[in-house]
Design a protein around this motif. Sequence first.
Motif, PDB file in Angstrom:
ATOM      1  N   SER A   1      38.842  39.327  35.697  1.00  0.00           N
ATOM      2  CA  SER A   1      38.305  38.312  34.792  1.00  0.00           C
ATOM      3  C   SER A   1      36.833  38.612  34.535  1.00  0.00           C
ATOM      4  CB  SER A   1      38.475  36.915  35.399  1.00  0.00           C
ATOM      5  OG  SER A   1      37.736  36.818  36.601  1.00  0.00           O
ATOM      6  N   GLN A   2      36.195  37.806  33.672  1.00  0.00           N
ATOM      7  CA  GLN A   2      34.787  38.029  33.350  1.00  0.00           C
ATOM      8  C   GLN A   2      33.902  37.850  34.580  1.00  0.00           C
ATOM      9  OE1 GLN A   2      33.970  35.364  30.085  1.00  0.00           O
ATOM     10  NE2 GLN A   2      34.872  36.750  28.564  1.00  0.00           N
ATOM     11  N   SER A   3      34.247  36.872  35.408  1.00  0.00           N
ATOM     12  CA  SER A   3      33.507  36.654  36.650  1.00  0.00           C
ATOM     13  C   SER A   3      34.157  37.477  37.763  1.00  0.00           C
ATOM     14  CB  SER A   3      33.526  35.171  37.018  1.00  0.00           C
ATOM     15  OG  SER A   3      32.775  34.929  38.182  1.00  0.00           O
ATOM     16  N   PRO A   4      33.366  38.061  38.671  1.00  0.00           N
ATOM     17  CA  PRO A   4      33.943  38.881  39.745  1.00  0.00           C
ATOM     18  C   PRO A   4      34.958  38.104  40.588  1.00  0.00           C
ATOM     19  CG  PRO A   4      31.551  39.129  39.672  1.00  0.00           C
ATOM     20  CD  PRO A   4      31.898  37.990  38.757  1.00  0.00           C
ATOM     21  N   ILE A   5      36.074  38.742  40.870  1.00  0.00           N
ATOM     22  CA  ILE A   5      37.100  38.195  41.755  1.00  0.00           C
ATOM     23  C   ILE A   5      37.176  39.117  42.965  1.00  0.00           C
ATOM     24  CG2 ILE A   5      39.574  37.785  42.040  1.00  0.00           C
ATOM     25  CD1 ILE A   5      38.433  35.730  40.250  1.00  0.00           C
ATOM     26  N   PHE A   6      37.059  38.545  44.148  1.00  0.00           N
ATOM     27  CA  PHE A   6      37.071  39.358  45.364  1.00  0.00           C
ATOM     28  C   PHE A   6      38.422  39.238  46.060  1.00  0.00           C
ATOM     29  CE2 PHE A   6      32.686  38.013  44.585  1.00  0.00           C
ATOM     30  CZ  PHE A   6      32.067  39.251  44.478  1.00  0.00           C
ATOM     31  N   TYR A   7      38.875  40.367  46.611  1.00  0.00           N
ATOM     32  CA  TYR A   7      40.153  40.356  47.316  1.00  0.00           C
ATOM     33  C   TYR A   7      40.123  41.373  48.449  1.00  0.00           C
ATOM     34  CZ  TYR A   7      41.450  44.373  44.291  1.00  0.00           C
ATOM     35  OH  TYR A   7      41.509  45.583  43.633  1.00  0.00           O
TER      36      TYR A   7
END
Length: 397
Positions: free
Chosen positions: A216-222
């Motif tokens: 997505s436009q905002s960072p997604i952490f996994y």
Amino acid sequence: MVSYQLCLRKVPDELILILEMLSCKKSENLNKNNQDFFKNVNWNEFVEMSIHHRLFPSLFLKIKEEKWGFIPQQTMALLSQYVKINTMNMLSLSGEMGKLGTLFNQHNIPALFLKGPILGAELYGSLSLRTSSDIDVLVSIKDLNKVEQMMKVKGYIKDDYFSSVLNDWKWRHHHVTFNHPETKMKVEIHWRLNPGPAKQPAFKELWERRRVSTFSQSPIFYLSKEDLFFFLVTHGARHGWSRIRWVMDIHQLVQQDLDWNKVMKVLRSYGYLDIGGQALILTNRLFKTPISSDMEPLFQRKRANQLAHKAIFYLEEMINLHTEPVPIHVSKYHQRHLFDLMSAKQKCLFALSLLHPYPVDSETMPLPKNLHFLYVPLRPFLWTWRKSKAIYNNWGT
């Protein structure tokens, strides 16, 4: 290398056919190429099996790619319908995941997304090829109150499905559920990967090894690949691998570039080597997953083979451990299997955890909160009292 064979004699033919379809390579033909076999296939059961095990998105794509002509048109139409519904659902979950990721970042709350759409993209190359009913997020337990307030502001309602005595919820449970009454979204906020009392990697360790997604436009952490393997095998084993989609996740993941030394280090640290081996044996047997020399130390473990055999029970009928009432024979088998999964150290921790007060103890003998510490010495007596009362009531009937 040892080659483990699992007894699939009692597994329904429809499920065997699904597995053969999914594991069939382009250069191969289906083993079930006898026309008499296909005449005996119950295609309604075939569809139900694919839905129960959450395999229908990959199965539908595979059938289209291979252009198998023996599948009835009505069956394909049903699968197509479910795929479209799932795609819409995953797009909705994806949009909500992006919003939540932005929200966590704005509030400076470190958060790791565990499953859902991010796994579809990471493991299958498309969010529509994996199913999900909710969004799972792991946070540090110290941020739990802040997250709860944040979720309430966003319109989510907390599902208080468990009670607690002496804060045992922190280790006996591992997540709390939030539901949105308007959007019907469900979000599970985890503070542990799995319920206790067994130990597992701390959030700080997992966060340090995190990956970032451009989903997505905002960072997604996994999770890192190695931590994701740990999570998926422990989660799948805890549920008896009763949805084969969890095995397929392992099939997809191990074909990526994992550092198997790191995988075995974390599995060994927390007593899950045999469960890691169980997962590899299942994916090798069910999906013909290649086993590299780096995986052999896990794959060849004798106890892992025993656990893999015991997991076949969950494939012999459509078992749903989340829908009450669970049949008595399934419930008893699952309790034994969960105990079998534990290492010797984990079994000791589990036995000790039984000495810690349960909410039912406070129901048996209500005490003021400032005296709750008395439930520790009182627990054996309260347990004995409940058992004696139950026996007496049974005699009365």
